[in-house]
Design a protein around this motif. Structure first.
Motif, PDB file in Angstrom:
ATOM      1  N   ASP A  46       2.276  -5.661  -9.031  1.00  0.00           N
ATOM      2  CA  ASP A  46       2.127  -6.886  -9.818  1.00  0.00           C
ATOM      3  C   ASP A  46       0.984  -7.729  -9.264  1.00  0.00           C
ATOM      4  OD1 ASP A  46       3.324  -7.654  -7.492  1.00  0.00           O
ATOM      5  OD2 ASP A  46       4.928  -8.822  -8.426  1.00  0.00           O
ATOM      6  N   GLU A  47       0.834  -8.930  -9.805  1.00  0.00           N
ATOM      7  CA  GLU A  47      -0.302  -9.785  -9.436  1.00  0.00           C
ATOM      8  C   GLU A  47      -0.282 -10.172  -7.969  1.00  0.00           C
ATOM      9  OE1 GLU A  47       1.796 -10.869 -12.001  1.00  0.00           O
ATOM     10  OE2 GLU A  47       0.606 -10.122 -13.672  1.00  0.00           O
ATOM     11  N   SER A  48       0.903 -10.405  -7.402  1.00  0.00           N
ATOM     12  CA  SER A  48       0.969 -10.826  -6.000  1.00  0.00           C
ATOM     13  C   SER A  48       0.526  -9.698  -5.075  1.00  0.00           C
ATOM     14  CB  SER A  48       2.380 -11.288  -5.644  1.00  0.00           C
ATOM     15  OG  SER A  48       3.296 -10.219  -5.752  1.00  0.00           O
ATOM     16  N   MET A  49       0.848  -8.454  -5.417  1.00  0.00           N
ATOM     17  CA  MET A  49       0.404  -7.326  -4.595  1.00  0.00           C
ATOM     18  C   MET A  49      -1.108  -7.168  -4.659  1.00  0.00           C
ATOM     19  SD  MET A  49       3.367  -4.535  -5.281  1.00  0.00           S
ATOM     20  CE  MET A  49       2.849  -3.442  -3.997  1.00  0.00           C
ATOM     21  N   GLY A  51      -3.244  -9.569  -5.212  1.00  0.00           N
ATOM     22  CA  GLY A  51      -3.769 -10.681  -4.430  1.00  0.00           C
ATOM     23  C   GLY A  51      -3.698 -10.408  -2.940  1.00  0.00           C
ATOM     24  N   ASN A  52      -2.623  -9.793  -2.483  1.00  0.00           N
ATOM     25  CA  ASN A  52      -2.502  -9.450  -1.069  1.00  0.00           C
ATOM     26  C   ASN A  52      -3.533  -8.404  -0.657  1.00  0.00           C
ATOM     27  OD1 ASN A  52      -0.383 -11.187  -0.632  1.00  0.00           O
ATOM     28  ND2 ASN A  52       1.177  -9.645  -1.049  1.00  0.00           N
ATOM     29  N   ASN A  55      -6.856 -10.183  -0.195  1.00  0.00           N
ATOM     30  CA  ASN A  55      -6.873 -11.142   0.904  1.00  0.00           C
ATOM     31  C   ASN A  55      -6.615 -10.502   2.270  1.00  0.00           C
ATOM     32  OD1 ASN A  55      -7.398 -13.389  -0.707  1.00  0.00           O
ATOM     33  ND2 ASN A  55      -5.237 -13.589  -1.242  1.00  0.00           N
ATOM     34  N   THR A  56      -6.557  -9.185   2.340  1.00  0.00           N
ATOM     35  CA  THR A  56      -6.290  -8.496   3.595  1.00  0.00           C
ATOM     36  C   THR A  56      -7.538  -8.473   4.470  1.00  0.00           C
ATOM     37  OG1 THR A  56      -4.656  -7.091   2.525  1.00  0.00           O
ATOM     38  CG2 THR A  56      -5.538  -6.321   4.615  1.00  0.00           C
TER      39      THR A  56
END
Length: 67
Positions: A46-49, A51-52, A55-56
């Protein structure tokens, strides 16, 4: 959404055949990688994954790989 994607790919292919084919190849490669992770690890992307992933920190994550 399906009609919008089809229209977008059609317009890009109509304007530039090389750019359209390159975009389709990239789209299918990313799709196959996502389906592999979904089937292998039974996760939903999903979108949060996403984004992660963006941002890694590379130095932080590369310490987990042992060659």
């Amino acid at each position: 959404m399906l009609v919008l994607n089809s229209l977008l790919f059609y317009l890009i292919l109509f304007l530039s055949r090389f750019a359209g084919k390159s975009l389709l190849v990239l789209f299918f490669i990313i799709n196959s990688i996502a389906v592999y992770f979904i089937n292998t690890y039974s996760v939903i992307i999903d979108e949060s994954m996403i984004g992660n992933i963006f941002n890694t920190n590379y130095q932080e994550s590369s310490s987990f790989f042992f060659f």
